[in-house]
Design a protein around this motif. Sequence first.
Motif, PDB file in Angstrom:
ATOM      1  N   GLN A  90      48.767   3.905  17.158  1.00 18.84           N
ATOM      2  CA  GLN A  90      48.616   3.967  15.703  1.00 18.84           C
ATOM      3  C   GLN A  90      47.741   2.820  15.207  1.00 18.84           C
ATOM      4  N   LEU A  91      47.941   1.644  15.761  1.00 17.70           N
ATOM      5  CA  LEU A  91      47.063   0.519  15.420  1.00 17.70           C
ATOM      6  C   LEU A  91      45.632   0.809  15.861  1.00 17.70           C
ATOM      7  N   GLY A  92      45.498   1.402  17.020  1.00 20.38           N
ATOM      8  CA  GLY A  92      44.169   1.747  17.511  1.00 20.38           C
ATOM      9  C   GLY A  92      43.440   2.673  16.559  1.00 20.38           C
ATOM     10  N   GLU A  93      44.154   3.619  15.973  1.00 17.78           N
ATOM     11  CA  GLU A  93      43.523   4.529  15.014  1.00 17.78           C
ATOM     12  C   GLU A  93      43.048   3.777  13.783  1.00 17.78           C
ATOM     13  N   LEU A  94      43.852   2.837  13.302  1.00 18.21           N
ATOM     14  CA  LEU A  94      43.444   2.034  12.142  1.00 18.21           C
ATOM     15  C   LEU A  94      42.209   1.198  12.466  1.00 18.21           C
ATOM     16  N   ILE A  95      42.201   0.602  13.639  1.00 21.27           N
ATOM     17  CA  ILE A  95      41.049  -0.201  14.063  1.00 21.27           C
ATOM     18  C   ILE A  95      39.812   0.678  14.214  1.00 21.27           C
ATOM     19  N   PHE A  96      39.990   1.853  14.806  1.00 16.58           N
ATOM     20  CA  PHE A  96      38.890   2.785  15.054  1.00 16.58           C
ATOM     21  C   PHE A  96      38.162   3.139  13.758  1.00 16.58           C
ATOM     22  N   LYS A  97      38.897   3.214  12.662  1.00 15.09           N
ATOM     23  CA  LYS A  97      38.335   3.660  11.389  1.00 15.09           C
ATOM     24  C   LYS A  97      38.032   2.519  10.419  1.00 15.09           C
ATOM     25  N   ASP A  98      38.204   1.287  10.854  1.00 12.20           N
ATOM     26  CA  ASP A  98      38.085   0.124   9.971  1.00 12.20           C
ATOM     27  C   ASP A  98      36.654  -0.417   9.947  1.00 12.20           C
ATOM     28  N   GLN A  99      35.948  -0.176   8.853  1.00  9.91           N
ATOM     29  CA  GLN A  99      34.572  -0.648   8.713  1.00  9.91           C
ATOM     30  C   GLN A  99      34.498  -2.150   8.474  1.00  9.91           C
ATOM     31  N   SER A 100      35.571  -2.744   8.021  1.00 12.13           N
ATOM     32  CA  SER A 100      35.543  -4.171   7.698  1.00 12.13           C
ATOM     33  C   SER A 100      35.414  -5.055   8.931  1.00 12.13           C
ATOM     34  N   LEU A 101      35.594  -4.488  10.108  1.00  9.04           N
ATOM     35  CA  LEU A 101      35.473  -5.277  11.333  1.00  9.04           C
ATOM     36  C   LEU A 101      34.032  -5.440  11.790  1.00  9.04           C
TER      37      LEU A 101
ATOM     38  N   ALA B 103      29.861  -6.605  10.892  1.00 10.99           N
ATOM     39  CA  ALA B 103      29.131  -7.605  10.117  1.00 10.99           C
ATOM     40  C   ALA B 103      28.664  -7.030   8.786  1.00 10.99           C
ATOM     41  N   SER B 104      28.306  -5.765   8.772  1.00  8.48           N
ATOM     42  CA  SER B 104      27.831  -5.131   7.543  1.00  8.48           C
ATOM     43  C   SER B 104      28.967  -4.717   6.625  1.00  8.48           C
ATOM     44  N   GLY B 105      30.167  -4.590   7.174  1.00 14.21           N
ATOM     45  CA  GLY B 105      31.290  -4.086   6.396  1.00 14.21           C
ATOM     46  C   GLY B 105      31.192  -2.595   6.140  1.00 14.21           C
ATOM     47  N   LYS B 106      30.270  -1.926   6.840  1.00 15.16           N
ATOM     48  CA  LYS B 106      30.036  -0.500   6.595  1.00 15.16           C
ATOM     49  C   LYS B 106      30.055   0.338   7.876  1.00 15.16           C
ATOM     50  N   GLN B 107      30.440  -0.266   8.992  1.00 16.37           N
ATOM     51  CA  GLN B 107      30.393   0.463  10.258  1.00 16.37           C
ATOM     52  C   GLN B 107      31.692   0.280  11.024  1.00 16.37           C
ATOM     53  N   SER B 108      32.225   1.394  11.470  1.00 16.35           N
ATOM     54  CA  SER B 108      33.405   1.384  12.327  1.00 16.35           C
ATOM     55  C   SER B 108      33.103   2.200  13.578  1.00 16.35           C
ATOM     56  N   CYS B 109      34.067   2.291  14.468  1.00 20.16           N
ATOM     57  CA  CYS B 109      33.895   3.161  15.640  1.00 20.16           C
ATOM     58  C   CYS B 109      33.644   4.594  15.185  1.00 20.16           C
ATOM     59  N   ALA B 110      34.362   5.007  14.138  1.00 26.18           N
ATOM     60  CA  ALA B 110      34.256   6.382  13.650  1.00 26.18           C
ATOM     61  C   ALA B 110      32.908   6.679  13.016  1.00 26.18           C
ATOM     62  N   THR B 111      32.142   5.662  12.668  1.00 24.22           N
ATOM     63  CA  THR B 111      30.824   5.893  12.072  1.00 24.22           C
ATOM     64  C   THR B 111      29.910   6.614  13.049  1.00 24.22           C
ATOM     65  N   CYS B 112      29.915   6.186  14.291  1.00 18.13           N
ATOM     66  CA  CYS B 112      29.082   6.814  15.318  1.00 18.13           C
ATOM     67  C   CYS B 112      29.841   7.873  16.105  1.00 18.13           C
ATOM     68  N   HIS B 113      31.168   7.855  15.992  1.00 21.03           N
ATOM     69  CA  HIS B 113      32.002   8.783  16.754  1.00 21.03           C
ATOM     70  C   HIS B 113      32.937   9.498  15.778  1.00 21.03           C
TER      71      HIS B 113
END
Length: 405
Positions: free
Chosen positions: A49-60, A62-72
């Motif tokens: 569940q934490l992994g899902e939150l991290i996967f979708k978190d753009q704040s992680l 440098a731009s604040g606009k990109q997460s794992c889910a952005t490209c995936h």
Amino acid sequence: MRTQFSRTALIPAALLLATLAACSGGGGSTAPSPTLAPPAEARLSEAAQLGELIFKDQSLSASGKQSCATCHDPGNAHGPTNNLAAQLGGATGDVQGFRAAPSLRYLNQTPPFFFAKDGTPTGGFNRDGRAQSLAEQAERPFLAPHEMDNANKQGVVDKLKKAAYVEKFRALFGAGILDNAEQAFGRIAFALQKYQLEDSDFHPFDSKYDQFLAGKVKLSGQELRGLALFNDPAKGNCIGCHASARGADGAPPLFTDFTFDNLGLPRNKKLAATADPAYFDLGVCGPDRTDLAARTDLCGAFKVPTLRNVATRKTFFHNGAFDNLKDVVSFYVRRDTNPEEWYPTGADGAVQKFNDLPPQYRKNVNTTEVPYNRQPGMAPALSPSEIDDVVQFLGTLTDGYKTTP
């Protein structure tokens, strides 16, 4: 579509034919009664569940606009939604990467990289197989300048400290976990791995083809013709790398044997890196992977991907050289019979074949197996109508197929 290394077929022809014959008799088109999926808390461990939150978190980023889910993107089989040759990232979102972003589907059964007894390189994550686990694969995007662009692991952890779920992270991994950037970063990667392993969205096995194998639906005439061509070792020969029958244990096919192949792709000028004529992506032997730099026989080899959800892809191959599935299949069967269709012509009028490899490594390209064992003037392994049939079949590998009520 196999690696040029000699190896035994994973699925014997007799087993393949018996499996398909046994599975083609269904045809019911009645949809099962709809059921509500259980909430995420019931499906996933706390780490996942934490992994899902991290996967979708753009704040992680440098731009604040990109997460794992952005490209995936989960809505596009965990692959990109655009047709860029390589995705953009960095602090301002305008730095291009070097390789096309892959789908993350069906990676849960990928073995760590190894050499088979016959010398065939097999397994591993990333297109060059260098990551040994999903967790290791998840680490690089956070730090890569062309992706999330954090300066170091501490930078990622500092951003995590501001996330809405930070207390859940501490509760699971320890109150002082964020005091050690190395350990905390490792837990981030671990959580992402757990998410990809546990969430069935990453490996649903619910395509039309899966339902065909289960005897629940029939394939159309064109899809069946495409499947036959896909399996025929004298035609498409796709099963050389992409097994289409259930395993001996009844497991659904993954449509990859985890090996590597050198296809001699055309150079893609849409990749900014190729503006430098000295730049070459050599896959297993570099530049990103360094431990096999001395294995020059592997230069130009890249991991064979699963063909599941291939029809949802917007770009194909490691360098994004193609953006159309029909062109991809055509390239496979016409690369050697009609090279002028794919490669530029030099000042002397000669076709510059395999031009995305330095001349000394072009001998590594697979030119021995069907459908690559042809020369100009010979007939391609597939006719235009047969190419259409194979493309139609590949469309049955898309997840989420719904039968008509």
